[in-house]
Enzyme design. Structure first.
Site, mmCIF file in Angstrom:
data_model
loop_
_atom_site.group_PDB
_atom_site.id
_atom_site.type_symbol
_atom_site.label_atom_id
_atom_site.label_comp_id
_atom_site.label_asym_id
_atom_site.label_seq_id
_atom_site.Cartn_x
_atom_site.Cartn_y
_atom_site.Cartn_z
ATOM 1 N N LYS A 29 0.860 -1.182 0.000
ATOM 2 C CA LYS A 29 0.000 0.000 0.000
ATOM 3 C C LYS A 29 0.899 1.235 0.000
ATOM 4 O O LYS A 29 1.960 1.235 0.642
ATOM 5 C CB LYS A 29 -0.901 -0.018 1.243
ATOM 6 C CG LYS A 29 -1.926 1.103 1.278
ATOM 7 C CD LYS A 29 -2.836 0.982 2.510
ATOM 8 C CE LYS A 29 -3.921 2.045 2.521
ATOM 9 N NZ LYS A 29 -4.841 1.924 3.681
ATOM 10 N N SER B 161 -9.740 1.669 2.602
ATOM 11 C CA SER B 161 -8.910 2.482 1.741
ATOM 12 C C SER B 161 -7.798 1.699 1.037
ATOM 13 O O SER B 161 -7.196 2.208 0.098
ATOM 14 C CB SER B 161 -8.248 3.595 2.571
ATOM 15 O OG SER B 161 -7.366 3.046 3.547
ATOM 16 N N SER C 202 -10.114 -0.606 6.799
ATOM 17 C CA SER C 202 -9.462 -0.360 5.506
ATOM 18 C C SER C 202 -8.731 -1.561 4.925
ATOM 19 O O SER C 202 -8.312 -1.522 3.770
ATOM 20 C CB SER C 202 -8.482 0.816 5.632
ATOM 21 O OG SER C 202 -9.190 2.026 5.667
#
Length: 469
Positions: free
Chosen positions: A82, A157, A181
């Protein structure tokens, strides 16, 4: 040969010489190059770094044979991080134009540990900017699409991390979970996602969102893959003062007492998801476990509490990005970041601190106590991950309150610091992934892994990736 979908199968193929690490990198980068124009899961591809590491790994296998896999337990495992994780020499943006050209001079603890264990970094995943979002649509570099249906969101996210696994762009990926997330995109993309106990995995070198809630986790296609990565990333690093090594070896308990909170099955939950969770409970009973209804009455305030504490911490953490030492000016913050900075500044301001922030912290303490008491009666808790199936791109983007409610079942684990594992259970008639989450007491990750693995074995679950063309 077909490229394996799990760590165990990949390493077996490497051992037998059926494939090389360079061959694996060729395969994943070719897929990214061919299919990511539509999915938009990957922001930065680190080809040079990946091939250098792959060649080193192939040399190790030639020189050490089986011993290479003992000394480097994740040898040959391709990972996409990420874009919240600092990666030395590889651009790290947090999916924000503010950090569009930022190249870190050091790596996060998690990145360092995975590389030392033999992982190959393929690149950086798209996400909601600064990890602010539940759908993957808040990225300053365009939304990520759900590989199972490109008209739908992948969840956020950590959108690109989960979508990368579903699209077979890598073998594992990393994420952060401040309020679902990791679990939400895992649920929407049909993979496993671990939100570890707060204080299990170092936050060092990971861009902070809300410091009392951020958990550093990862995605995998099987429980075994998630467990293997956790064994490498967990533990004290001398750089994050919240870390503790209190993980217990789970002593196999044949029959667990599993709680099903009645508050998580009420109004607002889509029937299909409710039925899937109830079906899961039925299967767990068939496996010999006892499933009982429990009540967590104050968890209904969880999302309200979260959206006071989190913006308050966001407004403090984003204050450092002033464009003076690195990055661009604050005018490059997107709408969602600005909204959270304003909300956070408001609840922390004189005259409103007691009315909002202090009261929210008191309710958080009540929820923590309530959940701790629940674990005196049951071993684990199962619940839905999200109240809805993946929704259409753009459906909620202009309605922040509706979007925030997507996190309603995720908030409890973050507010209380307990671990939670999002577990895929299959697909519905439209081909969309279904699943549930298992929550346990602090540092009980091994208990969650054990239950999820037995559930998958009992249901003959096997991982799948999207057949992209």
């Amino acid at each position: 040969m077909e490229i394996p979908l799990t760590i165990k199968e990949t390493q077996e193929a490497l051992r037998k010489g059926e494939i090389s690490c360079v061959g694996l990198v060729d395969y994943y980068l070719e897929r990214i190059n061919k299919f990511d124009k539509e999915i938009n899961a990957v922001l930065t591809v680190s080809s040079e770094v990946a091939y250098r590491k792959a060649r080193e790994n192939d040399k190790l296998i030639d020189q050490l044979g089986d011993r290479a896999f003992e000394e480097f337990p994740l040898l040959g495992v391709s990972v996409i991080h990420k874009d919240m994780f600092l990666t030395k020499g590889i651009r790290t943006t947090a999916a924000s134009k503010v950090l569009e050209d930022y190249v870190p001079v050091y790596s996060a603890t998690v990145v360092e540990r995975l590389e030392k264990a033999g992982c190959i970094t393929l690149g950086k995943a798209n996400q909601d900017a600064w990890a602010h979002g539940s759908s993957g649509e808040n990225s300053d570099f365009g939304p990520t699409k759900n590989p199972w249906n490109e008209k739908l969101v992948p969840g956020g996210s950590s959108s690109g991390s989960a979508a990368s696994l579903a699209a077979d762009f890598c073998l594992v990926s990393t994420g952060t979970d401040t309020c679902g997330s990791i679990r939400l995109p895992a649920n929407y993309c049909g993979v496993l996602g671990l939100k570890p106990t707060y204080g299990s995995v170092s936050r060092y070198g990971v861009i902070a969102m809300a410091s009392s809630l951020d958990s550093i986790g990862h995605f995998g296609r099987t429980v075994d893959d998630v467990r293997r990565v956790f064994e490498i990333t967990k533990g004290i690093d001398g750089r994050d003062s919240t870390l503790a090594s209190l993980h217990k070896k789970f002593i196999g308990k044949e029959h667990l007492k599993i709680g099903l909170p009645k508050e998580f099955l009420g109004e607002g939950l889509e029937d299909e998801i409710k039925n899937e969770v109830l079906h899961t409970a039925k299967i767990l009973k068939e496996m010999g476990h006892e499933v009982v209804e429990i009540s967590l009455p104050h968890t209904k305030y969880g999302i309200d509490v979260y959206y006071i504490i989190q913006p308050a911490e966001v407004s403090s953490n984003l204050a450092r990005y002033d464009g003076v030492r690195y990055g661009k000016d604050r005018i490059f913050f997107g709408d969602e970041a600005k909204r959270r900075i304003m909300l956070g500044s408001y609840v922390l301001s004189a005259g409103y601190y007691d009315a909002y922030y202090l009261k929210a912290m008191k309710v958080r303490s009540i929820i923590i106590k309530e959940v701790e008491e629940a674990f005196e009666k049951v071993d684990v808790i199962i619940a839905p991950v999200s109240p809805t199936l993946p929704f259409k791109l753009g459906e909620k983007i202009n309605d922040p309150l509706k979007m925030y409610l997507t996190d309603i079942y995720a908030a409890t684990a973050n507010l209380t610091g307990i671990p939670s594992l999002a577990v895929p259970s299959g697909f519905n008639k439209k081909g969309l992934p279904l699943g549930f989450q298992i929550m346990g007491p602090k540092f009980s990750e091994n208990l969650l892994f054990d239950l999820a693995e037995k559930y998958h074995n009992f249901t003959d679950y096997s991982p799948k990736v999207v057949n992209l063309r």
